[in-house]
Enzyme design. Structure first.
Site, PDB file in Angstrom:
ATOM      1  N   ARG A  55      -5.437  20.770  25.032  1.00 14.22           N
ATOM      2  CA  ARG A  55      -5.699  21.012  26.350  1.00 14.22           C
ATOM      3  C   ARG A  55      -5.460  19.951  27.289  1.00 14.22           C
ATOM      4  NH1 ARG A  55     -11.308  23.587  28.450  1.00 14.22           N
ATOM      5  NH2 ARG A  55     -11.937  21.595  28.462  1.00 14.22           N
ATOM      6  N   LYS A 154      -6.866  20.445  33.620  1.00 10.82           N
ATOM      7  CA  LYS A 154      -8.322  19.772  33.819  1.00 10.82           C
ATOM      8  C   LYS A 154      -7.817  18.341  34.454  1.00 10.82           C
ATOM      9  CE  LYS A 154     -12.473  19.327  31.276  1.00 10.82           C
ATOM     10  NZ  LYS A 154     -13.290  19.785  32.089  1.00 10.82           N
ATOM     11  N   GLU A 187     -16.094  30.958  38.007  1.00 10.11           N
ATOM     12  CA  GLU A 187     -16.534  30.208  37.118  1.00 10.11           C
ATOM     13  C   GLU A 187     -17.485  29.222  37.906  1.00 10.11           C
ATOM     14  OE1 GLU A 187     -13.620  27.319  35.245  1.00 10.11           O
ATOM     15  OE2 GLU A 187     -12.433  27.274  37.252  1.00 10.11           O
TER      16      GLU A 187
HETATM   17  N1  PXG Z   1     -14.771  25.583  33.942  1.00 11.05           N
HETATM   18  C1  PXG Z   1     -14.734  24.412  34.557  1.00 11.05           C
HETATM   19  C2  PXG Z   1     -14.324  24.227  35.952  1.00 11.05           C
HETATM   20  C3  PXG Z   1     -14.919  23.153  34.035  1.00 11.05           C
HETATM   21  O1  PXG Z   1     -14.972  22.105  34.622  1.00 11.05           O
HETATM   22  C4  PXG Z   1     -15.619  24.338  32.134  1.00 11.05           C
HETATM   23  C5  PXG Z   1     -15.100  25.430  32.762  1.00 11.05           C
HETATM   24  C6  PXG Z   1     -16.033  24.720  30.611  1.00 11.05           C
HETATM   25  O2  PXG Z   1     -15.059  24.327  29.601  1.00 11.05           O
HETATM   26  P1  PXG Z   1     -15.251  23.770  28.258  1.00 11.05           P
HETATM   27  O3  PXG Z   1     -14.079  23.720  27.656  1.00 11.05           O
HETATM   28  O4  PXG Z   1     -16.184  22.560  28.125  1.00 11.05           O
HETATM   29  O5  PXG Z   1     -15.990  24.859  27.405  1.00 11.05           O
HETATM   30  C7  PXG Z   1     -15.549  23.186  32.644  1.00 11.05           C
HETATM   31  C8  PXG Z   1     -16.033  21.902  31.788  1.00 11.05           C
HETATM   32  C9  PXG Z   1     -20.260  18.689  33.585  1.00 11.05           C
HETATM   33  C10 PXG Z   1     -18.912  18.647  33.501  1.00 11.05           C
HETATM   34  O6  PXG Z   1     -20.745  17.707  33.757  1.00 11.05           O
HETATM   35  C11 PXG Z   1     -17.991  19.820  33.097  1.00 11.05           C
HETATM   36  C12 PXG Z   1     -16.750  19.773  32.889  1.00 11.05           C
HETATM   37  C13 PXG Z   1     -15.844  18.651  33.382  1.00 11.05           C
HETATM   38  C14 PXG Z   1     -16.652  17.649  34.101  1.00 11.05           C
HETATM   39  C15 PXG Z   1     -18.270  17.513  34.013  1.00 11.05           C
HETATM   40  O7  PXG Z   1     -20.834  19.781  33.614  1.00 11.05           O
HETATM   41  N2  PXG Z   1     -15.807  20.694  32.640  1.00 11.05           N
END
Ligand code: PXG
Length: 297
Positions: A55, A154, A187
């Site tokens: 990713r 991301k 989300e």
């Molecule tokens: N949606 C968004 C917008 C995200 O940033 C997820 C879904 C979940 O994705 P994964 O692959 O981790 O299951 C994310 C995850 C935090 C934090 O502190 C979370 C994310 C990025 C930065 C910080 O909660 N991304």
């Protein structure tokens, strides 16, 4: 882990945290021009490492950022950073920014991307709330639509999500759920959303969200557990009326939701299906992953 002992990977080297500095001309700082990943290690194994690295490279490709190392070298650098810090359970942040340029936004003026890998201990994001559930609000700021900035990238540009998080903070909530540009449930600011209705698990389709790696894992687990799971557009009314709601993310893991906009969800929290998924997820994180320590390969 004391700050003094922590080692951070910066452009090919492991350096003490206080020496891990980048230029104020880095376009990651000036413009949020970069991409990142958040990854976890559980008991000496990095969970879904290939998926996260894939990713990261897809995000980079989408913004024409050439990561100056192969995926194999990146995986090795991630493993090395966890190992150098002696961690078994860790949250790992990988950031690749456009690097140093001039004050203009043109990425062509940035010859060398900056690569940073940080590994540190981290508990599940919502602390002791997994047994009672978190409280969320729906943010009034909408998720940026894919025709403006594709949420599958991301990127280091998180202001859209941060504005929603500020709203959650001001409301005394644990997290904000964002709606898409048409008003459907999209989300969380850092997690994906699931609802359970009449024994079926639903989650919004991939069009307007980050394709969460925890989301994909949970959908696979549902299939293994014989719980029907479907992608479907979800309205705010359906969210409020759901039997169960939960969020998924690398930081959040599987987090049950007790209240949305002050409304109680379901009869108990975590609900029975959420609880099964939480347990299956926890079990999987102990069983799967890329080993960090060689004697455990
Ligand atoms: N949606 C968004 C917008 C995200 O940033 C997820 C879904 C979940 O994705 P994964 O692959 O981790 O299951 C994310 C995850 C935090 C934090 O502190 C979370 C994310 C990025 C930065 C910080 O909660 N991304």
């Amino acid at each position: 882990m004391s700050e003094r002992e922590q080692l951070v990977y910066l452009n090919g080297e492991l350096v003490p945290r206080e020496e891990a500095k980048i230029s104020v001309y880095d376009h990651g700082f000036l413009y949020g021009d970069g991409v990142f990943e958040g990854i976890r290690a559980y008991d000496g194994r990095i969970f879904k490492l290939d998926e996260h690295v894939d990713r990261l490279y897809d995000s980079a490709k989408a913004i024409m950022l050439d990561i100056p190392m192969s995926k194999e070298e990146m995986k090795e650098a991630i493993i090395e950073t966890v190992r150098a810090n002696g961690l078994r359970d860790a949250y790992i942040r990988v950031v690749v920014s456009r690097g140093e340029g001039d004050l203009g936004l043109d990425p062509e003026k940035c010859p060398e991307p900056t690569v940073v890998i940080i590994a540190e201990p981290m508990e599940p994001l919502y602390g002791d709330l997994y047994e009672k559930g978190i409280e969320v609000i729906t943010a009034s700021v909408r998720r940026i639509p894919p025709d403006a900035l594709d949420p599958k990238i991301k990127s280091c540009n998180y202001l859209n999500n941060i504005l929603a998080k500020i709203q959650a903070n001001l409301a005394g909530a644990d997290e904000a759920i964002m709606l898409d540009h048409e008003g459907y449930v999209c989300e969380g600011t850092g997690d994906n959303v699931f609802v359970v209705e009449d024994g079926v698990v639903y989650t919004p389709p991939e069009d307007t969200i980050l394709r969460g790696i925890t989301r994909a894992t949970v959908m696979e687990l549902c299939e293994e557990l014989g719980i029907p799971v479907e992608e479907k557009r979800i309205t705010l009314g359906e969210l409020y009326a759901a039997d169960e709601v939960f969020l998924t993310g690398t930081a959040a893991e599987v987090a049950p939701v007790r209240k949305v906009d002050g409304r109680r969800i379901g009869k108990e929290c975590p609900g029975p299906i959420t609880r099964r998924i939480m347990e299956a997820f926890r079990e999987l994180t102990r069983r799967e992953g890329t080993p960090v320590y060689e004697d455990e390969v």
